[in-house]
Design a protein around this motif. Structure first.
Motif, mmCIF file in Angstrom:
data_model
loop_
_atom_site.group_PDB
_atom_site.id
_atom_site.type_symbol
_atom_site.label_atom_id
_atom_site.label_comp_id
_atom_site.label_asym_id
_atom_site.label_seq_id
_atom_site.Cartn_x
_atom_site.Cartn_y
_atom_site.Cartn_z
ATOM 1 N N HIS A 25 -22.007 43.643 -3.702
ATOM 2 C CA HIS A 25 -21.950 45.115 -3.807
ATOM 3 C C HIS A 25 -23.371 45.665 -3.735
ATOM 4 N N GLY A 68 -25.485 50.574 -4.590
ATOM 5 C CA GLY A 68 -26.430 51.015 -5.608
ATOM 6 C C GLY A 68 -27.847 50.571 -5.261
ATOM 7 N N SER A 102 -30.384 43.808 -8.752
ATOM 8 C CA SER A 102 -29.165 44.599 -8.948
ATOM 9 C C SER A 102 -27.958 43.679 -9.086
ATOM 10 N N SER A 107 -20.726 40.935 -14.308
ATOM 11 C CA SER A 107 -21.308 40.296 -15.487
ATOM 12 C C SER A 107 -21.399 38.778 -15.324
ATOM 13 N N GLY A 146 -27.627 48.162 -12.425
ATOM 14 C CA GLY A 146 -26.291 47.917 -11.867
ATOM 15 C C GLY A 146 -25.234 48.366 -12.859
ATOM 16 N N PRO A 201 -9.034 41.952 -14.732
ATOM 17 C CA PRO A 201 -10.082 41.085 -15.273
ATOM 18 C C PRO A 201 -11.449 41.738 -15.058
ATOM 19 N N GLY A 202 -12.276 41.702 -16.058
ATOM 20 C CA GLY A 202 -13.605 42.318 -15.964
ATOM 21 C C GLY A 202 -13.641 43.684 -16.620
ATOM 22 N N TYR A 203 -12.475 44.284 -16.824
ATOM 23 C CA TYR A 203 -12.426 45.578 -17.507
ATOM 24 C C TYR A 203 -12.152 45.363 -18.981
ATOM 25 N N MET A 235 -14.820 39.398 -5.073
ATOM 26 C CA MET A 235 -13.896 39.263 -3.949
ATOM 27 C C MET A 235 -14.464 39.884 -2.672
ATOM 28 N N GLN A 254 -14.786 43.708 0.020
ATOM 29 C CA GLN A 254 -15.401 44.364 -1.133
ATOM 30 C C GLN A 254 -14.422 45.258 -1.910
ATOM 31 N N LYS A 255 -13.627 46.009 -1.160
ATOM 32 C CA LYS A 255 -12.739 46.974 -1.811
ATOM 33 C C LYS A 255 -11.398 46.318 -2.111
ATOM 34 N N SER A 312 -7.718 43.320 -8.408
ATOM 35 C CA SER A 312 -6.683 42.454 -8.961
ATOM 36 C C SER A 312 -6.274 43.017 -10.318
ATOM 37 N N MET A 333 -16.775 52.082 -21.414
ATOM 38 C CA MET A 333 -17.786 52.792 -20.619
ATOM 39 C C MET A 333 -17.542 54.305 -20.721
ATOM 40 N N CYS A 378 -18.729 56.636 -17.938
ATOM 41 C CA CYS A 378 -18.358 56.293 -16.552
ATOM 42 C C CYS A 378 -17.908 57.544 -15.803
HETATM 43 C C1 B12 Z 1 -16.045 52.091 -7.715
HETATM 44 C C2 B12 Z 1 -15.804 50.828 -8.517
HETATM 45 C C3 B12 Z 1 -14.998 49.835 -7.938
HETATM 46 C C4 B12 Z 1 -14.452 49.971 -6.511
HETATM 47 C C5 B12 Z 1 -15.503 49.552 -5.473
HETATM 48 C C6 B12 Z 1 -16.363 48.386 -5.886
HETATM 49 C C7 B12 Z 1 -17.322 47.892 -4.823
HETATM 50 N N1 B12 Z 1 -17.872 46.754 -5.049
HETATM 51 O O1 B12 Z 1 -17.553 48.497 -3.822
HETATM 52 C C8 B12 Z 1 -13.211 49.038 -6.605
HETATM 53 C C9 B12 Z 1 -12.044 49.882 -7.039
HETATM 54 C C10 B12 Z 1 -12.830 48.295 -5.326
HETATM 55 C C11 B12 Z 1 -13.660 48.094 -7.725
HETATM 56 C C12 B12 Z 1 -13.203 46.808 -7.859
HETATM 57 C C13 B12 Z 1 -13.581 45.986 -8.912
HETATM 58 N N2 B12 Z 1 -14.268 46.351 -10.012
HETATM 59 CO CO1 B12 Z 1 -15.180 48.028 -10.185
HETATM 60 N N3 B12 Z 1 -16.111 49.624 -10.525
HETATM 61 C C14 B12 Z 1 -16.330 50.667 -9.810
HETATM 62 C C15 B12 Z 1 -17.144 51.722 -10.631
HETATM 63 C C16 B12 Z 1 -16.188 52.794 -11.126
HETATM 64 C C17 B12 Z 1 -18.302 52.334 -9.854
HETATM 65 C C18 B12 Z 1 -19.195 51.349 -9.088
HETATM 66 C C19 B12 Z 1 -19.923 52.064 -7.987
HETATM 67 O O2 B12 Z 1 -19.649 51.869 -6.806
HETATM 68 N N4 B12 Z 1 -20.840 52.977 -8.329
HETATM 69 C C20 B12 Z 1 -21.601 53.763 -7.393
HETATM 70 C C21 B12 Z 1 -22.856 52.978 -6.984
HETATM 71 C C22 B12 Z 1 -23.700 53.766 -6.016
HETATM 72 O O3 B12 Z 1 -23.564 52.792 -8.182
HETATM 73 P P1 B12 Z 1 -24.156 51.381 -8.663
HETATM 74 O O4 B12 Z 1 -23.892 50.300 -7.734
HETATM 75 O O5 B12 Z 1 -23.770 51.187 -10.082
HETATM 76 O O6 B12 Z 1 -25.728 51.697 -8.612
HETATM 77 C C23 B12 Z 1 -26.367 52.701 -9.394
HETATM 78 C C24 B12 Z 1 -26.875 52.182 -10.743
HETATM 79 O O7 B12 Z 1 -26.115 51.131 -11.258
HETATM 80 C C25 B12 Z 1 -28.303 51.835 -10.501
HETATM 81 N N5 B12 Z 1 -28.650 50.518 -9.947
HETATM 82 C C26 B12 Z 1 -27.932 49.692 -9.137
HETATM 83 N N6 B12 Z 1 -28.653 48.627 -8.784
HETATM 84 C C27 B12 Z 1 -29.862 48.740 -9.343
HETATM 85 C C28 B12 Z 1 -30.987 47.919 -9.297
HETATM 86 C C29 B12 Z 1 -32.142 48.294 -9.989
HETATM 87 C C30 B12 Z 1 -33.361 47.424 -9.921
HETATM 88 C C31 B12 Z 1 -32.143 49.496 -10.757
HETATM 89 C C32 B12 Z 1 -33.352 49.870 -11.500
HETATM 90 C C33 B12 Z 1 -31.010 50.320 -10.810
HETATM 91 C C34 B12 Z 1 -29.884 49.951 -10.105
HETATM 92 O O8 B12 Z 1 -28.711 52.831 -9.594
HETATM 93 C C35 B12 Z 1 -27.648 53.069 -8.650
HETATM 94 C C36 B12 Z 1 -27.705 54.508 -8.172
HETATM 95 O O9 B12 Z 1 -27.547 55.425 -9.240
HETATM 96 C C37 B12 Z 1 -17.702 50.813 -11.789
HETATM 97 C C38 B12 Z 1 -17.916 51.519 -13.137
HETATM 98 C C39 B12 Z 1 -19.189 52.355 -13.117
HETATM 99 N N7 B12 Z 1 -19.125 53.550 -13.608
HETATM 100 O O10 B12 Z 1 -20.231 51.908 -12.649
HETATM 101 C C40 B12 Z 1 -16.638 49.703 -11.872
HETATM 102 C C41 B12 Z 1 -17.071 48.308 -12.299
HETATM 103 C C42 B12 Z 1 -18.350 47.926 -11.598
HETATM 104 N N8 B12 Z 1 -15.995 47.461 -11.771
HETATM 105 C C43 B12 Z 1 -15.709 46.465 -12.539
HETATM 106 C C44 B12 Z 1 -14.758 45.450 -12.243
HETATM 107 C C45 B12 Z 1 -14.419 44.466 -13.308
HETATM 108 C C46 B12 Z 1 -14.149 45.378 -10.969
HETATM 109 C C47 B12 Z 1 -13.206 44.273 -10.485
HETATM 110 C C48 B12 Z 1 -13.651 42.857 -10.810
HETATM 111 C C49 B12 Z 1 -11.799 44.548 -11.063
HETATM 112 C C50 B12 Z 1 -10.759 43.566 -10.570
HETATM 113 N N9 B12 Z 1 -10.407 42.592 -11.391
HETATM 114 O O11 B12 Z 1 -10.273 43.698 -9.476
HETATM 115 C C51 B12 Z 1 -13.188 44.547 -8.954
HETATM 116 C C52 B12 Z 1 -14.206 43.689 -8.226
HETATM 117 C C53 B12 Z 1 -14.227 43.976 -6.736
HETATM 118 C C54 B12 Z 1 -14.697 42.802 -5.934
HETATM 119 N N10 B12 Z 1 -15.000 43.020 -4.678
HETATM 120 O O12 B12 Z 1 -14.759 41.706 -6.423
HETATM 121 C C55 B12 Z 1 -16.509 46.489 -13.838
HETATM 122 C C56 B12 Z 1 -17.543 45.346 -13.899
HETATM 123 C C57 B12 Z 1 -17.721 44.851 -15.289
HETATM 124 C C58 B12 Z 1 -18.086 43.402 -15.375
HETATM 125 N N11 B12 Z 1 -17.456 42.724 -16.290
HETATM 126 O O13 B12 Z 1 -18.875 42.912 -14.662
HETATM 127 C C59 B12 Z 1 -17.067 47.970 -13.850
HETATM 128 C C60 B12 Z 1 -18.423 48.109 -14.503
HETATM 129 C C61 B12 Z 1 -16.022 48.849 -14.560
HETATM 130 C C62 B12 Z 1 -15.807 48.657 -16.060
HETATM 131 N N12 B12 Z 1 -15.305 49.677 -16.679
HETATM 132 O O14 B12 Z 1 -16.036 47.654 -16.644
HETATM 133 N N13 B12 Z 1 -14.578 48.681 -8.531
#
Ligand code: B12
Lengths: 206, 215
Positions: free
Chosen positions: A99, A102, A144, A148, A174, B147-149, B180, B183-184, B187, B207, B210
């Motif tokens: 992913h 971000g 990033s 977890s 992240g 899983p993961g939530y 997985m 990406q999108k 489970s 969260m 969130c």
């Molecule tokens: C949208 C989303 C999804 C979407 C898209 C995911 C994708 N990979 O494209 C969907 C619905 C498909 C999805 C699926 C899953 N998700 Co999801 N998802 C989210 C959500 C709501 C937002 C993530 C996102 O895209 N944000 C937008 C982007 C732009 O932001 P970002 O990547 O976080 O980056 C920002 C910051 O984090 C930061 N940042 C990022 N990288 C870096 C690096 C540095 C150096 C710095 C300083 C800052 C920084 O700055 C960025 C810009 O502001 C989060 C919760 C949340 N609020 O974050 C859960 C979350 C990431 N998901 C989670 C989980 C568990 C899953 C699944 C495993 C669930 C499942 N069992 O199916 C799957 C995994 C998918 C896979 N491919 O394996 C958990 C992960 C927790 C963990 N235990 O690790 C989260 C945190 C939700 C939660 N409530 O727990 N997910």
């Protein structure tokens, strides 16, 4: 009459590429380049980040602003001293994670603020982070992750980086990372998002 | 295991905007056009798929549930499913075409828009699959619990992958991190029963800030 600099600021602020292209040569002629950045580019970008944080601006608009700023940066000769030029950041998404949206936003932000960024992409191995950081003599390594399950590996990179490059700073971020997790990993900093990224990074370099 | 193709026609534009960060605002006209354009294309996307299987709960305690595919290590889910006797294991994917759109986008803005579209497609596919299951089984379902939530750690993916064969949907995953591809993909498990079921997963998630949190 409105100064050239303020018209230029307005062009970036309203994300008006045509106006920016028109104003750029004029503003470069009349102004000190350092001034262009400190009084023109950065205040507008800071504001855009704040608006984004308050959800008054979407990601696409923030990216558009950054794209315009990159046009300005390209127009400015490489020898010119811009505040963060010559500060090198190596950035990547840790192994086991694909992913990268971000991380890509963070990369564009850093570049917009003038940092040199080496983007290693996603699913990056521990050794790739270390090799890249050594080879560009990085000031900072940014890691990033969204999952977890990658935390052990993240800890491994941080430990190895600290062993191999004394003085290098590591910033992590992240979706699920927070300050407590970052502290546990012995990272030097954590930034939640775009809003705090630049100030936190500046803090590391101070 | 049953699997099916899920149509994309119903992508909700408001959800796409929310994913792109428009909380209290709307996109500029220029960005609006870009979003509309991609939205049209996205509605024609094929390869969105879902699969599910229904199995009984073979044991339970306050800390989790036993199934023939493994232990679901979550006190919260154990509480949610206290009256259920059966579980649904589900998996959906927006498919490879969406990942390709993100990766092949001409610039970051387009990539972000496709990324948000893919997220919405996968989330709506979960809802769609739950509706299909309800109508096929005649039973009510709880919220999907992934899983993961919440308090269910990510390695819990193993249980879902044991129950369903992800490769049938074209889904593969990393052995250690369980991420997985495509990406999108999402489970989940949900419990089955008669009567009202708790449908809001966010109530159980820590969260609090969130941006996708439901009231
Ligand atoms: C949208 C989303 C999804 C979407 C898209 C995911 C994708 N990979 O494209 C969907 C619905 C498909 C999805 C699926 C899953 N998700 Co999801 N998802 C989210 C959500 C709501 C937002 C993530 C996102 O895209 N944000 C937008 C982007 C732009 O932001 P970002 O990547 O976080 O980056 C920002 C910051 O984090 C930061 N940042 C990022 N990288 C870096 C690096 C540095 C150096 C710095 C300083 C800052 C920084 O700055 C960025 C810009 O502001 C989060 C919760 C949340 N609020 O974050 C859960 C979350 C990431 N998901 C989670 C989980 C568990 C899953 C699944 C495993 C669930 C499942 N069992 O199916 C799957 C995994 C998918 C896979 N491919 O394996 C958990 C992960 C927790 C963990 N235990 O690790 C989260 C945190 C939700 C939660 N409530 O727990 N997910």
């Amino acid at each position: 009459m409105q100064s050239v600099l303020s018209k230029f600021k307005e062009a970036i602020d309203s994300r008006n590429r045509a106006a920016l292209t028109e104003m750029l040569p004029l503003v470069m002629e009349e102004n000190d380049l350092g001034e262009i950045f400190s009084h023109g580019v950065y205040p507008v970008l800071n504001n855009a980040r704040e608006e984004f944080q308050n959800r008054r601006l979407g990601i696409p608009e923030l990216l558009l602003s950054l794209d315009l700023v990159s046009t300005v940066l390209k127009a400015v000769s490489k020898d010119v001293e811009i505040p963060k030029r010559n500060r090198h950041i190596v950035l990547g998404v840790i192994e086991g994670d694909t992913h990268d949206m971000g991380k890509n936003i963070i990369r564009d932000l850093y570049r917009g603020y003038g940092f040199e960024v080496t983007d290693l992409g996603k699913n990056v191995r521990v050794s790739q982070f270390v090799d890249a950081a050594v080879s560009v003599n990085a000031d900072i390594v940014g890691i990033s992750t969204m999952m977890s399950t990658t935390l052990d590996r993240l800890g491994e990179v941080i430990q190895l980086l600290k062993e191999k490059i004394p003085g290098v700073k590591v910033i992590v971020g992240g979706a699920f990372i927070n300050q407590k997790i970052a502290d546990g990993l012995k990272a030097d900093a954590y930034a939640e998002d775009a809003a705090t990224l630049i100030e936190t990074t500046d803090g590391l370099l101070a | 295991m049953k699997h099916m193709e899920i149509p994309a026609e119903t992508i909700d534009p408001q959800m796409v905007l929310r994913n792109l960060g428009y909380g209290n605002s709307s996109p500029s006209p220029e960005v609006s056009d870009l979003i509309d354009n991609s939205l049209q294309k996205a509605r024609g996307i094929r390869g969105i798929k879902g699969a599910y299987t229904v199995k009984s709960i073979t044991g339970r305690s306050d800390s989790g549930l036993q199934t023939e595919f493994g232990w679901i290590d979550s006190p919260r889910f154990a509480a949610i499913s206290k009256d259920a006797s059966e579980l649904v294991f589900g998996l959906v994917t927006a498919g490879e075409a969406v990942d390709e759109k993100v990766n092949q986008s001409a610039n970051m803005i387009e990539a972000c828009i496709w990324d948000a579209l893919g997220t919405v497609i996968s989330e709506q596919a979960v809802d769609r699959l739950l509706t299909v299951i309800t109508s096929e089984t005649g039973e009510e379902l709880s919220m999907p619990f992934s899983p993961g939530y919440c308090d269910w750690e990510l390695p819990g993916q193993r249980v879902v992958f044991n129950a369903l064969n992800p490769s049938v949907l074209g889904v593969s995953y990393f052995k250690d991190s369980f991420m997985m591809t495509p990406q999108k993909s999402v489970s989940f498990v949900a419990c089955m029963g008669k009567g009202d079921m708790d449908k809001n997963p966010c109530r159980y998630c820590n969260m609090k800030k969130c941006f996708m949190r439901r009231k």
